[in-house]
Scaffold this motif. Structure first.
Motif, PDB file in Angstrom:
ATOM      1  N   ARG A 113      -3.544  19.881  30.902  1.00 20.84           N
ATOM      2  CA  ARG A 113      -2.743  19.189  29.881  1.00 20.84           C
ATOM      3  C   ARG A 113      -2.385  17.779  30.344  1.00 20.84           C
ATOM      4  O   ARG A 113      -2.516  16.813  29.597  1.00 20.84           O
ATOM      5  N   LEU A 114      -1.929  17.661  31.594  1.00 18.83           N
ATOM      6  CA  LEU A 114      -1.572  16.337  32.122  1.00 18.83           C
ATOM      7  C   LEU A 114      -2.798  15.423  32.223  1.00 18.83           C
ATOM      8  O   LEU A 114      -2.694  14.217  32.005  1.00 18.83           O
ATOM      9  N   ARG A 115      -3.946  16.001  32.533  1.00 17.04           N
ATOM     10  CA  ARG A 115      -5.170  15.207  32.599  1.00 17.04           C
ATOM     11  C   ARG A 115      -5.523  14.666  31.203  1.00 17.04           C
ATOM     12  O   ARG A 115      -5.905  13.502  31.061  1.00 17.04           O
ATOM     13  N   HIS A 116      -5.384  15.498  30.183  1.00 17.68           N
ATOM     14  CA  HIS A 116      -5.649  15.062  28.800  1.00 17.68           C
ATOM     15  C   HIS A 116      -4.657  13.968  28.374  1.00 17.68           C
ATOM     16  O   HIS A 116      -5.033  13.025  27.686  1.00 17.68           O
ATOM     17  N   LEU A 117      -3.396  14.140  28.755  1.00 26.78           N
ATOM     18  CA  LEU A 117      -2.368  13.181  28.343  1.00 26.78           C
ATOM     19  C   LEU A 117      -2.525  11.821  29.019  1.00 26.78           C
ATOM     20  O   LEU A 117      -2.170  10.802  28.438  1.00 26.78           O
ATOM     21  N   ASP A 141      10.103  13.136  17.096  1.00 29.08           N
ATOM     22  CA  ASP A 141       9.290  14.212  16.524  1.00 29.08           C
ATOM     23  C   ASP A 141       7.825  13.803  16.382  1.00 29.08           C
ATOM     24  O   ASP A 141       6.918  14.587  16.629  1.00 29.08           O
ATOM     25  N   GLU A 142       7.594  12.555  16.017  1.00 28.09           N
ATOM     26  CA  GLU A 142       6.222  12.047  15.904  1.00 28.09           C
ATOM     27  C   GLU A 142       5.565  11.995  17.282  1.00 28.09           C
ATOM     28  O   GLU A 142       4.418  12.407  17.463  1.00 28.09           O
ATOM     29  N   SER A 143       6.301  11.515  18.255  1.00 33.56           N
ATOM     30  CA  SER A 143       5.788  11.427  19.619  1.00 33.56           C
ATOM     31  C   SER A 143       5.450  12.825  20.154  1.00 33.56           C
ATOM     32  O   SER A 143       4.414  13.019  20.798  1.00 33.56           O
ATOM     33  N   LYS A 144       6.296  13.807  19.873  1.00 30.35           N
ATOM     34  CA  LYS A 144       6.057  15.176  20.347  1.00 30.35           C
ATOM     35  C   LYS A 144       4.793  15.759  19.712  1.00 30.35           C
ATOM     36  O   LYS A 144       3.990  16.405  20.400  1.00 30.35           O
ATOM     37  N   GLN A 145       4.610  15.521  18.414  1.00 32.25           N
ATOM     38  CA  GLN A 145       3.404  16.028  17.748  1.00 32.25           C
ATOM     39  C   GLN A 145       2.148  15.444  18.403  1.00 32.25           C
ATOM     40  O   GLN A 145       1.185  16.159  18.664  1.00 32.25           O
ATOM     41  N   ILE A 146       2.191  14.155  18.659  1.00 35.42           N
ATOM     42  CA  ILE A 146       1.026  13.489  19.263  1.00 35.42           C
ATOM     43  C   ILE A 146       0.791  14.017  20.678  1.00 35.42           C
ATOM     44  O   ILE A 146      -0.346  14.320  21.064  1.00 35.42           O
ATOM     45  N   ARG A 147       1.858  14.148  21.471  1.00 40.86           N
ATOM     46  CA  ARG A 147       1.712  14.686  22.840  1.00 40.86           C
ATOM     47  C   ARG A 147       1.118  16.097  22.818  1.00 40.86           C
ATOM     48  O   ARG A 147       0.276  16.428  23.648  1.00 40.86           O
ATOM     49  N   GLY A 152      -3.413  19.196  24.246  1.00 42.62           N
ATOM     50  CA  GLY A 152      -4.309  20.318  23.957  1.00 42.62           C
ATOM     51  C   GLY A 152      -5.773  19.925  23.958  1.00 42.62           C
ATOM     52  O   GLY A 152      -6.635  20.750  23.717  1.00 42.62           O
ATOM     53  N   GLY A 153      -6.065  18.649  24.169  1.00 39.53           N
ATOM     54  CA  GLY A 153      -7.459  18.195  24.257  1.00 39.53           C
ATOM     55  C   GLY A 153      -8.022  17.649  22.960  1.00 39.53           C
ATOM     56  O   GLY A 153      -9.193  17.294  22.899  1.00 39.53           O
TER      57      GLY A 153
END
Length: 196
Positions: A113-117, A141-147, A152-153
């Motif tokens: 997950r951290l590698r994808h982020l 909330d927008e930032s959380k959706q994007i993260r 998740g890849g």
């Protein structure tokens, strides 16, 4: 086990050895007639019968035979807790192995997950959107959706924010965009690291 009803077959009435013919049955005598009943004790009757026969052949006294039978029963009951302890130990080892495997899988998933982020997964990272000429922080909330999607890849996905649907394209992490699905207007996104 009370086996006083058996007699020794030599001096205690003789001829009552028939109770040992079927090791799964014991004979009780009523008016010198055998009444057969199934064995009710934990230890198999065959084992008890063998102990008694061995004792008779060696010329042991009745008391010695009974004591030997009781010792045999004690050995069997002592081995049970050891088996149960072994089963418990094996179960505990399996649980520990399963727990270690789960922890490793979780650690691997978090590393992926951290590698994808990328920079978005670093502490203090802020996701910003370019509005006309200035960079503004995206709502939480927008930032959380994007993260969640990027972690998740996913590289292209839809999010719901401020009453509108946006298509986020993260295929190039150095130049991600968000496009309003209704108007088609695209805006640039960036990851801002205040300490880096």
């Amino acid at each position: 086990m009370d086996i006083s009803w058996l007699g020794c077959g030599r001096c205690c009435g003789g001829g009552r050895e028939d109770s040992l013919a079927d090791p799964n049955l014991q004979a009780q005598y009523v008016n010198d007639e055998p009444v057969l009943q199934p064995e009710l004790e934990e230890a198999p009757v065959a084992e008890a019968a063998q102990v008694i026969q061995d004792g008779w052949q060696k010329g042991s006294s009745f008391q010695e035979i009974v004591e030997k039978k009781d010792k045999t029963s004690v050995k069997r009951t002592e081995s049970k807790p050891k088996k149960e302890k072994d089963r418990e130990k094996i179960a505990q080892e399996r649980m520990a192995a399963a727990k270690a495997k789960l922890e490793q899988e979780q650690a691997d998933a978090e590393a992926l997950r951290l590698r994808h982020l990328g920079d978005l997964g670093k502490p203090g990272a802020v996701l910003q959107v370019l509005l006309d000429t200035t960079w503004e922080d995206t709502p939480e909330d927008e930032s959380k959706q994007i993260r969640d999607h990027v972690g998740g890849g996913e590289t292209k996905f839809a999010i719901q924010a401020r009453g509108a649907m946006y298509i986020v394209d993260w295929s190039d992490p150095k130049c991600p965009t968000q496009t309003n699905a209704r108007s088609g207007k695209a805006r640039q996104l960036r990851v801002y690291l205040p300490y880096g």
